[in-house]
Design a protein around this motif. Sequence first.
Motif, PDB file in Angstrom:
ATOM      1  N   ALA A 161       0.842  -1.204   0.000  1.00 27.94           N
ATOM      2  CA  ALA A 161       0.000   0.000   0.000  1.00 27.94           C
ATOM      3  C   ALA A 161       0.877   1.254   0.000  1.00 27.94           C
ATOM      4  O   ALA A 161       0.581   2.236  -0.700  1.00 27.94           O
ATOM      5  N   PHE A 162       1.964   1.214   0.762  1.00 30.98           N
ATOM      6  CA  PHE A 162       2.910   2.339   0.800  1.00 30.98           C
ATOM      7  C   PHE A 162       3.484   2.581  -0.599  1.00 30.98           C
ATOM      8  O   PHE A 162       3.568   3.713  -1.079  1.00 30.98           O
ATOM      9  N   ALA A 163       3.842   1.497  -1.259  1.00 35.04           N
ATOM     10  CA  ALA A 163       4.425   1.596  -2.608  1.00 35.04           C
ATOM     11  C   ALA A 163       3.421   2.194  -3.590  1.00 35.04           C
ATOM     12  O   ALA A 163       3.764   3.028  -4.428  1.00 35.04           O
ATOM     13  N   ILE A 164       2.172   1.777  -3.488  1.00 38.45           N
ATOM     14  CA  ILE A 164       1.143   2.305  -4.397  1.00 38.45           C
ATOM     15  C   ILE A 164       0.913   3.795  -4.112  1.00 38.45           C
ATOM     16  O   ILE A 164       0.876   4.619  -5.025  1.00 38.45           O
ATOM     17  N   ARG A 165       0.785   4.134  -2.814  1.00 39.80           N
ATOM     18  CA  ARG A 165       0.486   5.530  -2.464  1.00 39.80           C
ATOM     19  C   ARG A 165       1.550   6.476  -3.022  1.00 39.80           C
ATOM     20  O   ARG A 165       1.239   7.541  -3.551  1.00 39.80           O
ATOM     21  N   TYR A 166       2.819   6.085  -2.881  1.00 36.57           N
ATOM     22  CA  TYR A 166       3.893   7.041  -3.153  1.00 36.57           C
ATOM     23  C   TYR A 166       4.564   6.891  -4.514  1.00 36.57           C
ATOM     24  O   TYR A 166       5.409   7.701  -4.863  1.00 36.57           O
ATOM     25  N   HIS A 167       4.178   5.880  -5.301  1.00 36.58           N
ATOM     26  CA  HIS A 167       4.802   5.800  -6.625  1.00 36.58           C
ATOM     27  C   HIS A 167       4.444   7.045  -7.442  1.00 36.58           C
ATOM     28  O   HIS A 167       5.230   7.531  -8.240  1.00 36.58           O
ATOM     29  N   GLN A 168       3.245   7.576  -7.208  1.00 39.52           N
ATOM     30  CA  GLN A 168       2.786   8.767  -7.943  1.00 39.52           C
ATOM     31  C   GLN A 168       3.758   9.940  -7.746  1.00 39.52           C
ATOM     32  O   GLN A 168       4.098  10.639  -8.702  1.00 39.52           O
ATOM     33  N   PHE A 172       7.846  11.729 -10.493  1.00 35.13           N
ATOM     34  CA  PHE A 172       8.318  13.058 -10.911  1.00 35.13           C
ATOM     35  C   PHE A 172       9.802  13.275 -10.626  1.00 35.13           C
ATOM     36  O   PHE A 172      10.354  14.288 -11.029  1.00 35.13           O
ATOM     37  N   TYR A 173      10.426  12.335  -9.906  1.00 36.54           N
ATOM     38  CA  TYR A 173      11.801  12.563  -9.467  1.00 36.54           C
ATOM     39  C   TYR A 173      12.726  11.436  -9.919  1.00 36.54           C
ATOM     40  O   TYR A 173      12.585  10.302  -9.475  1.00 36.54           O
ATOM     41  N   PRO A 174      13.684  11.765 -10.821  1.00 36.10           N
ATOM     42  CA  PRO A 174      14.613  10.744 -11.298  1.00 36.10           C
ATOM     43  C   PRO A 174      15.480  10.201 -10.163  1.00 36.10           C
ATOM     44  O   PRO A 174      15.739  10.905  -9.184  1.00 36.10           O
ATOM     45  N   ASP A 175      15.888   8.966 -10.313  1.00 41.28           N
ATOM     46  CA  ASP A 175      16.845   8.349  -9.401  1.00 41.28           C
ATOM     47  C   ASP A 175      17.696   7.421 -10.254  1.00 41.28           C
ATOM     48  O   ASP A 175      17.422   6.223 -10.345  1.00 41.28           O
ATOM     49  N   THR A 203       6.041  15.672  -0.110  1.00 37.83           N
ATOM     50  CA  THR A 203       5.980  14.213   0.012  1.00 37.83           C
ATOM     51  C   THR A 203       7.304  13.595  -0.423  1.00 37.83           C
ATOM     52  O   THR A 203       7.812  12.667   0.212  1.00 37.83           O
ATOM     53  N   TYR A 204       7.885  14.150  -1.490  1.00 40.54           N
ATOM     54  CA  TYR A 204       9.180  13.636  -1.956  1.00 40.54           C
ATOM     55  C   TYR A 204      10.255  13.809  -0.880  1.00 40.54           C
ATOM     56  O   TYR A 204      11.033  12.891  -0.608  1.00 40.54           O
ATOM     57  N   LYS A 205      10.256  14.975  -0.243  1.00 44.38           N
ATOM     58  CA  LYS A 205      11.235  15.226   0.831  1.00 44.38           C
ATOM     59  C   LYS A 205      11.087  14.192   1.936  1.00 44.38           C
ATOM     60  O   LYS A 205      12.059  13.656   2.450  1.00 44.38           O
ATOM     61  N   MET A 206       9.840  13.918   2.312  1.00 46.46           N
ATOM     62  CA  MET A 206       9.577  12.933   3.360  1.00 46.46           C
ATOM     63  C   MET A 206      10.085  11.548   2.917  1.00 46.46           C
ATOM     64  O   MET A 206      10.738  10.835   3.669  1.00 46.46           O
ATOM     65  N   LEU A 207       9.807  11.202   1.642  1.00 51.65           N
ATOM     66  CA  LEU A 207      10.151   9.858   1.169  1.00 51.65           C
ATOM     67  C   LEU A 207      11.660   9.627   1.097  1.00 51.65           C
ATOM     68  O   LEU A 207      12.131   8.516   1.354  1.00 51.65           O
ATOM     69  N   LYS A 208      12.391  10.681   0.745  1.00 52.62           N
ATOM     70  CA  LYS A 208      13.843  10.530   0.568  1.00 52.62           C
ATOM     71  C   LYS A 208      14.512   9.965   1.823  1.00 52.62           C
ATOM     72  O   LYS A 208      15.511   9.266   1.730  1.00 52.62           O
ATOM     73  N   ASN A 209      13.956  10.311   2.972  1.00 50.76           N
ATOM     74  CA  ASN A 209      14.559   9.843   4.227  1.00 50.76           C
ATOM     75  C   ASN A 209      13.774   8.709   4.861  1.00 50.76           C
ATOM     76  O   ASN A 209      13.987   8.372   6.016  1.00 50.76           O
ATOM     77  N   HIS A 210      12.848   8.147   4.119  1.00 50.89           N
ATOM     78  CA  HIS A 210      12.003   7.103   4.704  1.00 50.89           C
ATOM     79  C   HIS A 210      12.646   5.739   4.521  1.00 50.89           C
ATOM     80  O   HIS A 210      13.215   5.452   3.473  1.00 50.89           O
ATOM     81  N   LYS A 211      12.519   4.894   5.536  1.00 63.38           N
ATOM     82  CA  LYS A 211      13.154   3.564   5.446  1.00 63.38           C
ATOM     83  C   LYS A 211      12.502   2.715   4.348  1.00 63.38           C
ATOM     84  O   LYS A 211      13.110   1.751   3.886  1.00 63.38           O
ATOM     85  N   TRP A 212      11.326   3.071   3.926  1.00 61.42           N
ATOM     86  CA  TRP A 212      10.665   2.315   2.850  1.00 61.42           C
ATOM     87  C   TRP A 212      10.749   3.025   1.493  1.00 61.42           C
ATOM     88  O   TRP A 212       9.983   2.726   0.592  1.00 61.42           O
ATOM     89  N   ARG A 217       9.825   3.400  -5.003  1.00 61.78           N
ATOM     90  CA  ARG A 217      10.825   3.601  -6.063  1.00 61.78           C
ATOM     91  C   ARG A 217      10.847   2.408  -7.005  1.00 61.78           C
ATOM     92  O   ARG A 217      10.930   2.563  -8.227  1.00 61.78           O
ATOM     93  N   LEU A 218      10.741   1.202  -6.458  1.00 59.93           N
ATOM     94  CA  LEU A 218      10.786   0.018  -7.324  1.00 59.93           C
ATOM     95  C   LEU A 218       9.522  -0.088  -8.185  1.00 59.93           C
ATOM     96  O   LEU A 218       9.564  -0.653  -9.276  1.00 59.93           O
ATOM     97  N   VAL A 219       8.423   0.471  -7.711  1.00 60.43           N
ATOM     98  CA  VAL A 219       7.245   0.518  -8.589  1.00 60.43           C
ATOM     99  C   VAL A 219       7.549   1.431  -9.783  1.00 60.43           C
ATOM    100  O   VAL A 219       7.267   1.084 -10.934  1.00 60.43           O
ATOM    101  N   THR A 220       8.178   2.572  -9.526  1.00 68.54           N
ATOM    102  CA  THR A 220       8.474   3.472 -10.660  1.00 68.54           C
ATOM    103  C   THR A 220       9.471   2.832 -11.623  1.00 68.54           C
ATOM    104  O   THR A 220       9.373   3.016 -12.827  1.00 68.54           O
ATOM    105  N   VAL A 221      10.408   2.061 -11.087  1.00 67.01           N
ATOM    106  CA  VAL A 221      11.405   1.405 -11.950  1.00 67.01           C
ATOM    107  C   VAL A 221      10.721   0.417 -12.907  1.00 67.01           C
ATOM    108  O   VAL A 221      11.141   0.237 -14.044  1.00 67.01           O
TER     109      VAL A 221
END
Length: 274
Positions: A161-168, A172-175, A203-212, A217-221
């Motif tokens: 669910a975390f992956a689905i919520r935040y893939h959106q 927008f942010y390359p890695d 949200t991106y700022k929060m995710l960058k430091n999130h353990k998950w 990110r793997l959904v976007t890949v």
Amino acid sequence: MEIDRRAFIASLGGAAVVAGMDHEAKADALEHHLEEQLDRAVAAQGQGQSEKYPTVAELEAQIETRPFRRGAGSVFVSNRGGNVKRLEPLPAKPTLLDFFRLRFAPANHVLQSATRAMKTGMSEEIILACLLHDTVQALMKPDHGWWGAQLYEAYIPEKSAFAIRYHQTLRFYPDPEAGYEYPDQYYRTFGHDYVPPQYIQDTYKMLKNHKWYMEPRLVTVNDLYAFDPNAKVSIDPFIDIIGRHFKQPKEGLGYDNSPSAHMWRTLTRPDSPL
Ligand SMILES: [Fe+2]
Ligand SMILES: [Fe+2]
């Protein structure tokens, strides 16, 4: 734009695979193929993307040229011109597979994503997230990460669910280290000068430091618009993963009083006037 039939058929895995595809799947594949061809043509012209892709203002100017809004879920709008079609009713106790068959079909994009995730040895939580990540677009497109996570979170692992919520957001942010670049398609969809709104930036700022971080990110890949040339895309390889990780309610999706039951019912009866 002309299409090279041979290249198109080869890109789908050959004539035998194409013969096994239903009409919708073929139409969907053709659409993606044309989009990719367009992207390549634009790139080949050797001009800056900014000159060829629309601006945010140009896309905004199109709003009043349509009888519907861009965010309307795909079950509410005919996307092939003409009127919408009558929908086949769902069984009394519908399962996830029933929704795939009768409301999300052809679901090529998510099946391709999940197929790639499985091939590249991702965890089952990620494969499941890839399989489900855009399906809520049948209902609603804006903020589909959040809508999608809400639709599914009563039934799937927290990481999925975390992956689905935040893939959106992460789209927008390359890695480059993770193998993800900003998609060309987004220049066309959002405008080449698009800047994500503040809540996406936060949200991106929060995710960058999130353990998950790596879960979405793997959904976007895996979030690609490409057929694996050797694989016929089908939901069959994912039945076991769904069985292990999707808590199918015995009353059927929509009738179990979960926080998202109404969303499933809306997908079941999108023609209901109220
Ligand atoms: Fe998405
Ligand atoms: Fe996607």
